[in-house]
Enzyme design. Structure first.
Site, mmCIF file in Angstrom:
data_model
loop_
_atom_site.group_PDB
_atom_site.id
_atom_site.type_symbol
_atom_site.label_atom_id
_atom_site.label_comp_id
_atom_site.label_asym_id
_atom_site.label_seq_id
_atom_site.Cartn_x
_atom_site.Cartn_y
_atom_site.Cartn_z
ATOM 1 N N ASP A 59 0.807 -1.227 0.000
ATOM 2 C CA ASP A 59 0.000 0.000 0.000
ATOM 3 C C ASP A 59 0.838 1.274 0.000
ATOM 4 O OD1 ASP A 59 -2.991 -0.710 0.408
ATOM 5 O OD2 ASP A 59 -1.964 -2.055 1.795
ATOM 6 N N GLU A 64 -0.204 9.581 1.540
ATOM 7 C CA GLU A 64 -0.889 10.563 2.405
ATOM 8 C C GLU A 64 -1.007 10.078 3.852
ATOM 9 O OE1 GLU A 64 -5.294 10.786 2.049
ATOM 10 O OE2 GLU A 64 -5.020 12.926 2.161
ATOM 11 N N ASP A 65 -1.116 8.756 4.004
ATOM 12 C CA ASP A 65 -1.356 8.231 5.353
ATOM 13 C C ASP A 65 -0.141 8.332 6.261
ATOM 14 O OD1 ASP A 65 -4.030 7.546 4.923
ATOM 15 O OD2 ASP A 65 -3.429 5.752 3.825
ATOM 16 N N ARG A 84 1.020 -1.910 7.592
ATOM 17 C CA ARG A 84 1.497 -0.720 6.866
ATOM 18 C C ARG A 84 2.531 0.070 7.677
ATOM 19 N NH1 ARG A 84 -2.613 3.099 4.072
ATOM 20 N NH2 ARG A 84 -0.595 3.787 3.282
ATOM 21 N N ARG A 132 -8.945 3.341 11.803
ATOM 22 C CA ARG A 132 -7.496 3.508 11.729
ATOM 23 C C ARG A 132 -6.936 4.535 12.720
ATOM 24 N NH1 ARG A 132 -5.775 1.621 6.692
ATOM 25 N NH2 ARG A 132 -6.871 -0.346 6.342
ATOM 26 N N HIS A 160 -11.658 6.157 5.775
ATOM 27 C CA HIS A 160 -11.110 7.380 6.369
ATOM 28 C C HIS A 160 -12.108 8.528 6.268
ATOM 29 C CE1 HIS A 160 -6.889 5.755 5.196
ATOM 30 N NE2 HIS A 160 -6.984 5.719 6.512
ATOM 31 N N CYS A 259 -5.024 10.452 -1.385
ATOM 32 C CA CYS A 259 -4.142 9.533 -0.665
ATOM 33 C C CYS A 259 -2.830 9.268 -1.383
ATOM 34 C CB CYS A 259 -4.863 8.232 -0.361
ATOM 35 S SG CYS A 259 -5.410 7.394 -1.789
HETATM 36 C C1 CIR Z 1 -5.462 0.812 3.262
HETATM 37 O O1 CIR Z 1 -6.402 0.060 3.527
HETATM 38 O O2 CIR Z 1 -4.774 1.331 4.135
HETATM 39 C C2 CIR Z 1 -5.150 1.085 1.811
HETATM 40 N N1 CIR Z 1 -5.526 -0.050 1.033
HETATM 41 C C3 CIR Z 1 -5.872 2.309 1.310
HETATM 42 C C4 CIR Z 1 -5.378 3.570 1.926
HETATM 43 C C5 CIR Z 1 -6.010 4.772 1.301
HETATM 44 N N2 CIR Z 1 -5.519 5.934 1.930
HETATM 45 C C6 CIR Z 1 -6.146 7.095 1.892
HETATM 46 O O3 CIR Z 1 -7.211 7.215 1.332
HETATM 47 N N3 CIR Z 1 -5.594 8.109 2.539
#
Ligand code: CIR
Length: 268
Positions: A59, A64-65, A84, A132, A160, A259
């Protein structure tokens, strides 16, 4: 404006998905879609830093995360999905090299950048309390950014906060027209000023990317009803709307437009 992006992992087909997929992720198509996203960014912002992918983190393109940038500070997150965790390290290094001051979120707090919505035109930050991001994550963000007014907002469904809500400008909120989006719209804290809630037919299109002080708005194409709505809103506000082809493979992995980048408003 500077943007940071991260390459698409060769293991992207193993990205975390909320629901079992009817169709598996097509890696080649995902690469094309991610490339087109990066090309659009390059055409609109002054510089883009591209960090290499890490196949150990399927991922990792969802950069962004990993960090929240506000002013001269980068809050390095502690991602809520255990597998992650670790994606943050190279991003933190790159942000530091760009001159940002790092503040790290520590256990037991968890915080995903996708839950952090910095509203334009002020110092208000909404943070989704989601699967999360936990309450300690909201506290950690607030203490890292003492000048901001930070509000936790319950996100009962969806991944999110920004999967359901982003701002189009300093008075317009785009909210997914789904039961979860409607529920969210009803519990937003008092935000001050005049905020209009606009419900967007396709949830994916409630997530737009604001560039260059908000003059440029990027949205996904392929959703006619939402595109028409966004076109009307942008025209009325004198904003330029840029549409990129639908990111079908990112959507399969619950990814949206915001993201796939971290934005630094001024060259840091
Ligand atoms: C997740 O589940 O963490 C990733 N497959 C998707 C993350 C998407 N992040 C975002 O929209 N900020």
């Amino acid at each position: 404006m500077h943007a940071l992006v991260r390459g698409l992992a060769g293991s992207f087909a193993d990205a975390i998905t909320g629901e079992p997929l009817e169709e598996p992720i097509d890696l080649e198509l995902a690469r094309q879609q991610h490339d087109s996203y990066v090309e659009v960014l390059k055409s609109l912002v002054s510089s883009v830093t591209e960090l290499p992918a890490d196949d150990a983190h399927p991922d990792c393109c969802f950069i962004e995360d990993t960090a929240v940038v506000a002013g001269d500070t980068a809050v390095v997150t502690r991602i809520g999905a255990g597998p992650r965790q670790g994606e943050e390290a190279p991003v933190a290094e790159a942000l530091q090299a760009l001159g940002l001051r790092l503040v790290r979120v520590e256990a037991p707090a968890t915080l995903d950048g996708g839950d952090v919505l910095q509203l334009p035109g002020g110092n208000t930050i909404l943070v989704g309390l989601s699967r999360r991001t936990n309450p300690a994550g909201v506290v950690a963000l607030a203490s890292a950014l003492p000048a901001a007014s930070v509000h936790g907002v319950p996100v009962e469904q969806g991944l999110h906060l920004k999967s359901l809500l982003t701002a189009l400008d300093a008075s317009t909120l785009l909210i997914a027209d789904t039961p979860a989006g409607r529920a969210l719209g009803a519990v937003l804290p008092p935000l001050g000023g005049r905020w209009e809630q606009v419900f967007v037919p396709d949830a994916v299109c409630a997530n737009v990317l604001l560039l260059n002080g908000g003059r440029d708005v990027v949205a996904q194409g392929g959703f006619p009803a939402s595109e028409a709505l966004l076109e009307g809103l942008c025209t009325a506000r004198g904003l330029r709307l840029h549409k990129i082809p639908k990111l079908t493979e990112m959507i399969k992995a619950d990814g949206a437009l915001t993201c796939c980048s971290i934005l630094l408003p001024a060259a840091a």
